[in-house]
Motif scaffolding. Structure first.
Motif, PDB file in Angstrom:
ATOM      1  N   GLY A  83       0.820  -1.205   0.000  1.00  0.00           N
ATOM      2  CA  GLY A  83       0.000   0.000   0.000  1.00  0.00           C
ATOM      3  C   GLY A  83       0.850   1.250   0.000  1.00  0.00           C
ATOM      4  O   GLY A  83       2.060   1.226  -0.263  1.00  0.00           O
ATOM      5  N   VAL A  84       0.206   2.377   0.309  1.00  0.00           N
ATOM      6  CA  VAL A  84       0.913   3.655   0.319  1.00  0.00           C
ATOM      7  C   VAL A  84       0.333   4.526   1.420  1.00  0.00           C
ATOM      8  O   VAL A  84      -0.876   4.532   1.672  1.00  0.00           O
ATOM      9  N   GLY A  85       1.202   5.243   2.103  1.00  0.00           N
ATOM     10  CA  GLY A  85       0.782   6.142   3.168  1.00  0.00           C
ATOM     11  C   GLY A  85       1.928   7.044   3.555  1.00  0.00           C
ATOM     12  O   GLY A  85       3.011   7.016   2.943  1.00  0.00           O
ATOM     13  N   THR A  86       1.710   7.847   4.586  1.00  0.00           N
ATOM     14  CA  THR A  86       2.692   8.856   4.982  1.00  0.00           C
ATOM     15  C   THR A  86       3.094   8.669   6.438  1.00  0.00           C
ATOM     16  O   THR A  86       2.243   8.502   7.313  1.00  0.00           O
ATOM     17  N   VAL A  87       4.396   8.704   6.677  1.00  0.00           N
ATOM     18  CA  VAL A  87       4.947   8.714   8.030  1.00  0.00           C
ATOM     19  C   VAL A  87       5.497  10.104   8.295  1.00  0.00           C
ATOM     20  O   VAL A  87       6.289  10.634   7.503  1.00  0.00           O
ATOM     21  N   ASN A  88       5.050  10.720   9.376  1.00  0.00           N
ATOM     22  CA  ASN A  88       5.559  12.032   9.777  1.00  0.00           C
ATOM     23  C   ASN A  88       6.507  11.857  10.954  1.00  0.00           C
ATOM     24  O   ASN A  88       6.157  11.228  11.957  1.00  0.00           O
ATOM     25  N   VAL A  89       7.700  12.409  10.834  1.00  0.00           N
ATOM     26  CA  VAL A  89       8.684  12.397  11.915  1.00  0.00           C
ATOM     27  C   VAL A  89       9.045  13.839  12.240  1.00  0.00           C
ATOM     28  O   VAL A  89       9.652  14.541  11.425  1.00  0.00           O
ATOM     29  N   GLU A  90       8.599  14.268  13.409  1.00  0.00           N
ATOM     30  CA  GLU A  90       8.878  15.636  13.860  1.00  0.00           C
ATOM     31  C   GLU A  90       8.476  16.665  12.795  1.00  0.00           C
ATOM     32  O   GLU A  90       9.204  17.619  12.513  1.00  0.00           O
ATOM     33  N   GLY A  91       7.315  16.434  12.163  1.00  0.00           N
ATOM     34  CA  GLY A  91       6.771  17.397  11.214  1.00  0.00           C
ATOM     35  C   GLY A  91       7.200  17.207   9.778  1.00  0.00           C
ATOM     36  O   GLY A  91       6.666  17.861   8.881  1.00  0.00           O
ATOM     37  N   LYS A  92       8.144  16.308   9.495  1.00  0.00           N
ATOM     38  CA  LYS A  92       8.558  16.055   8.119  1.00  0.00           C
ATOM     39  C   LYS A  92       7.882  14.795   7.610  1.00  0.00           C
ATOM     40  O   LYS A  92       7.896  13.756   8.287  1.00  0.00           O
ATOM     41  N   ALA A  93       7.301  14.850   6.406  1.00  0.00           N
ATOM     42  CA  ALA A  93       6.512  13.749   5.864  1.00  0.00           C
ATOM     43  C   ALA A  93       7.356  12.881   4.934  1.00  0.00           C
ATOM     44  O   ALA A  93       8.132  13.385   4.112  1.00  0.00           O
ATOM     45  N   TYR A  94       7.187  11.565   5.076  1.00  0.00           N
ATOM     46  CA  TYR A  94       7.851  10.581   4.220  1.00  0.00           C
ATOM     47  C   TYR A  94       6.776   9.651   3.661  1.00  0.00           C
ATOM     48  O   TYR A  94       6.077   8.989   4.428  1.00  0.00           O
ATOM     49  N   GLU A  95       6.639   9.606   2.332  1.00  0.00           N
ATOM     50  CA  GLU A  95       5.670   8.703   1.715  1.00  0.00           C
ATOM     51  C   GLU A  95       6.294   7.316   1.601  1.00  0.00           C
ATOM     52  O   GLU A  95       7.383   7.159   1.044  1.00  0.00           O
ATOM     53  N   LEU A  96       5.577   6.319   2.123  1.00  0.00           N
ATOM     54  CA  LEU A  96       6.075   4.954   2.081  1.00  0.00           C
ATOM     55  C   LEU A  96       5.205   4.095   1.183  1.00  0.00           C
ATOM     56  O   LEU A  96       3.991   4.010   1.376  1.00  0.00           O
ATOM     57  N   THR A  97       5.833   3.469   0.204  1.00  0.00           N
ATOM     58  CA  THR A  97       5.226   2.413  -0.594  1.00  0.00           C
ATOM     59  C   THR A  97       5.905   1.098  -0.211  1.00  0.00           C
ATOM     60  O   THR A  97       6.780   1.068   0.660  1.00  0.00           O
ATOM     61  N   GLU A  98       5.511  -0.005  -0.849  1.00  0.00           N
ATOM     62  CA  GLU A  98       6.058  -1.310  -0.481  1.00  0.00           C
ATOM     63  C   GLU A  98       7.588  -1.284  -0.489  1.00  0.00           C
ATOM     64  O   GLU A  98       8.214  -0.861  -1.468  1.00  0.00           O
ATOM     65  N   GLY A  99       8.178  -1.724   0.610  1.00  0.00           N
ATOM     66  CA  GLY A  99       9.630  -1.716   0.756  1.00  0.00           C
ATOM     67  C   GLY A  99      10.181  -0.448   1.384  1.00  0.00           C
ATOM     68  O   GLY A  99      11.360  -0.395   1.721  1.00  0.00           O
ATOM     69  N   GLY A 100       9.321   0.568   1.570  1.00  0.00           N
ATOM     70  CA  GLY A 100       9.775   1.811   2.167  1.00  0.00           C
ATOM     71  C   GLY A 100       9.933   1.695   3.670  1.00  0.00           C
ATOM     72  O   GLY A 100       9.273   0.892   4.324  1.00  0.00           O
ATOM     73  N   PHE A 101      10.803   2.532   4.233  1.00  0.00           N
ATOM     74  CA  PHE A 101      11.055   2.483   5.671  1.00  0.00           C
ATOM     75  C   PHE A 101      11.458   3.860   6.191  1.00  0.00           C
ATOM     76  O   PHE A 101      11.954   4.705   5.437  1.00  0.00           O
ATOM     77  N   VAL A 102      11.218   4.047   7.478  1.00  0.00           N
ATOM     78  CA  VAL A 102      11.674   5.237   8.191  1.00  0.00           C
ATOM     79  C   VAL A 102      12.130   4.806   9.579  1.00  0.00           C
ATOM     80  O   VAL A 102      11.406   4.080  10.275  1.00  0.00           O
ATOM     81  N   PHE A 103      13.323   5.259   9.966  1.00  0.00           N
ATOM     82  CA  PHE A 103      13.804   5.089  11.340  1.00  0.00           C
ATOM     83  C   PHE A 103      13.750   6.442  12.027  1.00  0.00           C
ATOM     84  O   PHE A 103      14.288   7.425  11.510  1.00  0.00           O
ATOM     85  N   ALA A 104      13.093   6.494  13.189  1.00  0.00           N
ATOM     86  CA  ALA A 104      12.977   7.724  13.968  1.00  0.00           C
ATOM     87  C   ALA A 104      13.788   7.573  15.250  1.00  0.00           C
ATOM     88  O   ALA A 104      13.527   6.655  16.037  1.00  0.00           O
ATOM     89  N   PRO A 105      14.775   8.432  15.486  1.00  0.00           N
ATOM     90  CA  PRO A 105      15.605   8.299  16.685  1.00  0.00           C
ATOM     91  C   PRO A 105      14.824   8.545  17.968  1.00  0.00           C
ATOM     92  O   PRO A 105      13.639   8.903  17.944  1.00  0.00           O
ATOM     93  N   VAL A 106      15.515   8.375  19.060  1.00  0.00           N
ATOM     94  CA  VAL A 106      14.940   8.430  20.387  1.00  0.00           C
ATOM     95  C   VAL A 106      14.105   9.692  20.596  1.00  0.00           C
ATOM     96  O   VAL A 106      14.501  10.796  20.228  1.00  0.00           O
ATOM     97  N   SER A 107      12.898   9.488  21.131  1.00  0.00           N
ATOM     98  CA  SER A 107      11.984  10.546  21.574  1.00  0.00           C
ATOM     99  C   SER A 107      11.403  11.392  20.448  1.00  0.00           C
ATOM    100  O   SER A 107      10.780  12.427  20.718  1.00  0.00           O
ATOM    101  N   CYS A 108      11.576  10.989  19.183  1.00  0.00           N
ATOM    102  CA  CYS A 108      10.972  11.732  18.072  1.00  0.00           C
ATOM    103  C   CYS A 108       9.492  11.371  17.943  1.00  0.00           C
ATOM    104  O   CYS A 108       9.103  10.212  18.113  1.00  0.00           O
ATOM    105  N   GLY A 109       8.674  12.360  17.606  1.00  0.00           N
ATOM    106  CA  GLY A 109       7.278  12.103  17.324  1.00  0.00           C
ATOM    107  C   GLY A 109       7.101  11.412  15.989  1.00  0.00           C
ATOM    108  O   GLY A 109       7.751  11.774  15.002  1.00  0.00           O
ATOM    109  N   VAL A 110       6.217  10.405  15.941  1.00  0.00           N
ATOM    110  CA  VAL A 110       5.978   9.638  14.719  1.00  0.00           C
ATOM    111  C   VAL A 110       4.475   9.575  14.471  1.00  0.00           C
ATOM    112  O   VAL A 110       3.712   9.132  15.335  1.00  0.00           O
ATOM    113  N   GLY A 111       4.050  10.012  13.287  1.00  0.00           N
ATOM    114  CA  GLY A 111       2.642   9.960  12.904  1.00  0.00           C
ATOM    115  C   GLY A 111       2.441   9.104  11.672  1.00  0.00           C
ATOM    116  O   GLY A 111       3.319   9.015  10.813  1.00  0.00           O
ATOM    117  N   LEU A 112       1.277   8.464  11.570  1.00  0.00           N
ATOM    118  CA  LEU A 112       0.923   7.616  10.440  1.00  0.00           C
ATOM    119  C   LEU A 112      -0.382   8.099   9.835  1.00  0.00           C
ATOM    120  O   LEU A 112      -1.319   8.415  10.568  1.00  0.00           O
TER     121      LEU A 112
END
Length: 253
Positions: A83-112
């Protein structure tokens, strides 16, 4: 789900504090505050034995987090299974499709957020960060399909992809291993690191402790420190799993 088709049975194997196989057919949905319009299963947690938590999340259209997850001391990794969707890390958006990934360091806000009209399927990993003086981790985003593979321990029929940097600021890494039919580990491993494995494709048999166990897509395996483990790829197509590995830290006595 309705009535079963026959006598109840399970492929699940659970040895608390040692290892576990959690197949998809036995998972239940967990209600997680702040996750809206999501089908979520907690497939690993400290109650089982690991130091981390892992979730499968099916984010339905218009679903996601009501507010960003932000937990003091916790680092987060999100991997897109489909599928496809958006991960927000501390206000920055990353679009993830199949195989996509985001690592958020300690204490960062993460939205889906899923703004598409199809389900968005994710793996979510959370762990308490172990700091190292003078070093820190950073946001890492990309797609598995853009990472070149390498021969694993000199074996051309087993391929590895390294997802996170090896810098000392990171206390965990994620990799994929792909086995062509007949490919296997070069030896039975027995090590201090714990692993969480999620099978993406193909079939094979996994040695966990003293048992060879058939495995297939969507199976999750956890094994703790010093549990013997190895894998043989079987079937007619390659088999691949993504896995976690704690790293870059000494033993705390």
């Amino acid at each position: 789900m309705g009535y079963p088709n026959g006598p109840l049975s399970t492929r699940a194997i659970v040895k608390h504090g040692r290892y576990a196989l959690i197949p998809p057919e036995g998972r239940v949905k967990n209600v997680i505050p702040n996750l809206e319009n999501c089908n979520t299963s907690i497939i690993a947690s400290p109650e089982l034995g690991p130091k981390f938590a892992m979730y499968t999340i099916e984010v339905l259209p218009n679903g996601g987090t009501g507010n960003d997850f932000k937990e003091d001391g916790i680092e987060t990794f999100v991997y897109c299974l489909g599928g496809v969707g958006t991960v927000n890390v501390e206000g920055k958006a990353y679009e993830l499709t199949e195989g996509g990934f985001v690592f958020a360091p300690v204490s960062c806000g993460v939205g889906l957020k899923n703004t598409s009209d199809q389900p968005w399927k994710l793996l979510l990993y959370k762990q308490r960060y172990r700091p190292l003086a003078g070093y820190e981790a950073r946001v890492v985003a990309g797609n598995l399909n853009d990472i070149p593979d390498e021969a694993y321990d000199g074996m051309e029929n087993v391929r590895i992809k390294n997802i996170l940097p090896t810098e000392l600021g990171f206390d965990v890494n994620f990799h994929t291993l792909s086995f062509y039919p007949g490919g296997c580990h070069p030896f039975v491993e027995t090590h201090v690191q714990e692993h969480g494995l999620y099978f993406l494709e193909g079939e094979g048999v996994y040695l966990i402790d003293d048992k060879w166990i058939p495995v297939k897509p969507e199976d999750f395996i956890w094994f703790g420190p010093y549990v013997p483990q190895a894998y043989y790829g079987a079937g007619r197509t390659p088999s691949t799993y993504i896995y976690t590995k704690d790293c870059n830290r000494d033993i705390e006595l």
